[in-house]
Design a protein around this motif. Structure first.
Motif, PDB file in Angstrom:
ATOM      1  N   SER A   1       0.848  -1.199   0.000  1.00 48.08           N
ATOM      2  CA  SER A   1       0.000   0.000   0.000  1.00 48.08           C
ATOM      3  C   SER A   1       0.881   1.245   0.000  1.00 48.08           C
ATOM      4  O   SER A   1       2.051   1.193   0.414  1.00 48.08           O
ATOM      5  CB  SER A   1      -0.912  -0.008   1.223  1.00 48.08           C
ATOM      6  N   PRO A   2       0.366   2.374  -0.470  1.00 44.91           N
ATOM      7  CA  PRO A   2       1.167   3.602  -0.546  1.00 44.91           C
ATOM      8  C   PRO A   2       1.808   4.017   0.777  1.00 44.91           C
ATOM      9  O   PRO A   2       2.909   4.563   0.795  1.00 44.91           O
ATOM     10  CB  PRO A   2       0.146   4.650  -1.018  1.00 44.91           C
ATOM     11  N   ASP A   3       1.131   3.738   1.902  1.00 46.05           N
ATOM     12  CA  ASP A   3       1.691   4.126   3.194  1.00 46.05           C
ATOM     13  C   ASP A   3       2.884   3.260   3.591  1.00 46.05           C
ATOM     14  O   ASP A   3       3.635   3.614   4.500  1.00 46.05           O
ATOM     15  CB  ASP A   3       0.608   4.056   4.282  1.00 46.05           C
ATOM     16  N   LYS A   4       3.081   2.112   2.919  1.00 41.59           N
ATOM     17  CA  LYS A   4       4.217   1.240   3.215  1.00 41.59           C
ATOM     18  C   LYS A   4       5.364   1.406   2.213  1.00 41.59           C
ATOM     19  O   LYS A   4       6.437   0.840   2.402  1.00 41.59           O
ATOM     20  CB  LYS A   4       3.768  -0.224   3.210  1.00 41.59           C
ATOM     21  N   LEU A   5       5.118   2.171   1.158  1.00 42.34           N
ATOM     22  CA  LEU A   5       6.097   2.261   0.076  1.00 42.34           C
ATOM     23  C   LEU A   5       7.410   2.884   0.537  1.00 42.34           C
ATOM     24  O   LEU A   5       8.492   2.392   0.190  1.00 42.34           O
ATOM     25  CB  LEU A   5       5.514   3.056  -1.100  1.00 42.34           C
ATOM     26  N   GLU A   6       7.336   3.946   1.328  1.00 45.22           N
ATOM     27  CA  GLU A   6       8.575   4.602   1.764  1.00 45.22           C
ATOM     28  C   GLU A   6       9.454   3.653   2.568  1.00 45.22           C
ATOM     29  O   GLU A   6      10.667   3.557   2.310  1.00 45.22           O
ATOM     30  CB  GLU A   6       8.269   5.853   2.581  1.00 45.22           C
ATOM     31  N   ASN A   7       8.876   2.967   3.535  1.00 38.57           N
ATOM     32  CA  ASN A   7       9.669   2.024   4.340  1.00 38.57           C
ATOM     33  C   ASN A   7      10.261   0.923   3.468  1.00 38.57           C
ATOM     34  O   ASN A   7      11.405   0.501   3.677  1.00 38.57           O
ATOM     35  CB  ASN A   7       8.807   1.398   5.441  1.00 38.57           C
ATOM     36  N   GLN A   8       9.483   0.480   2.481  1.00 36.83           N
ATOM     37  CA  GLN A   8       9.977  -0.570   1.602  1.00 36.83           C
ATOM     38  C   GLN A   8      11.162  -0.093   0.769  1.00 36.83           C
ATOM     39  O   GLN A   8      12.154  -0.816   0.609  1.00 36.83           O
ATOM     40  CB  GLN A   8       8.843  -1.048   0.683  1.00 36.83           C
TER      41      GLN A   8
END
Length: 246
Positions: free
Chosen positions: A17-24
């Motif tokens: 999901s977009p909210d997890k993209l940065e951490n990924q």
């Protein structure tokens, strides 16, 4: 928390999901070696089902497989899998570049022709002021230049190598040469530099959200009507897997 990877007709698809993209993205940056992000269309998924192909191997070993076709989501729903988030590839590239920009990372541009590449670089520099472009090379390059290109990338060690049109092997280019790099993420998106240079119009958001981008492609290339046959095959295979599961 790690993202979830599902298997759709034997092909890996990530739920990010977009909210997890940065951490990924930050996790990939911290991971040693060559990393790869793949935008997976329905046609790519069908191609990746050929187990012994280099493309199938590339997809299976990718660090992040992002679905861009609505049909992939519908297929996951039909087979009662968890449904992944679908990304507009250009919007996703913007998100990734914004993440890199916020963390003062570096970028290498690879592909397209000289004029398009120069304009794309200029526009990227103006937009992402904290993102340092550490190198660039055009696509459609002569084979004898490849060693020099790889050496330049290796020395620059960019956070991301953004690849566009003019790279003959597309996603497979980075995978086949993965042992010659040390710490970069590779991402291929054919229209990236064309859109950034304003030489190609991006698909309208409404058109993409409705899953109608194929009709835009048909306007540019009517011969793509033949894609109806692999799409029908996709539906048949989905039905077969649903029946087999029952």
């Amino acid at each position: 928390m790690a993202i979830e990877r599902i298997s759709l007709l034997g092909v890996p698809v990530d739920i990010c999901s977009p909210d997890k993209l940065e951490n990924q993205i930050l996790e990939l940056l911290a991971k040693p070696g060559t990393k790869q992000i793949i935008f997976l269309s329905i046609w790519d998924l069908l191609k990746a089902r050929r187990k012994k192909s280099i493309f199938a191997e590339t997809v299976r070993n990718a660090d992040l497989v992002i679905p861009i076709s609505k049909s992939i989501l519908n297929g996951a729903k039909f087979l009662k899998r968890n449904i992944p988030h679908r990304y507009n590839p250009f919007e996703c590239v913007i998100q990734i570049l914004s993440i890199l920009d916020a963390h003062f990372k570096t970028l290498y541009l690879f592909g397209s022709n000289k004029k398009t590449l120069q304009q794309a670089e200029s526009n990227l520099h103006d937009t992402f002021t904290n993102l340092r472009i550490v190198g660039r090379y055009v696509g459609y390059y002569p084979k004898q230049m490849e060693d020099n290109i790889i050496q330049a990338m290796f020395k620059a060690q960019p956070s991301l190598v953004l690849m566009s049109d003019g790279i003959k092997e597309k996603n497979c280019w980075a995978y086949k040469r993965r042992n010659r790099f040390s710490s970069s993420i590779f991402l291929y998106y054919k229209d990236a530099f064309g859109i950034f240079s304003e030489r190609i119009k991006r698909v309208k958001e409404k058109t993409f959200n409705n899953g109608n981008e194929i009709f835009v492609e048909l306007l540019h290339n009517p011969f793509k009507i033949v894609l109806i046959f692999p799409f029908i095959w996709y539906l048949i295979v989905l039905l077969f897997h649903r029946i087999l599961k029952k």
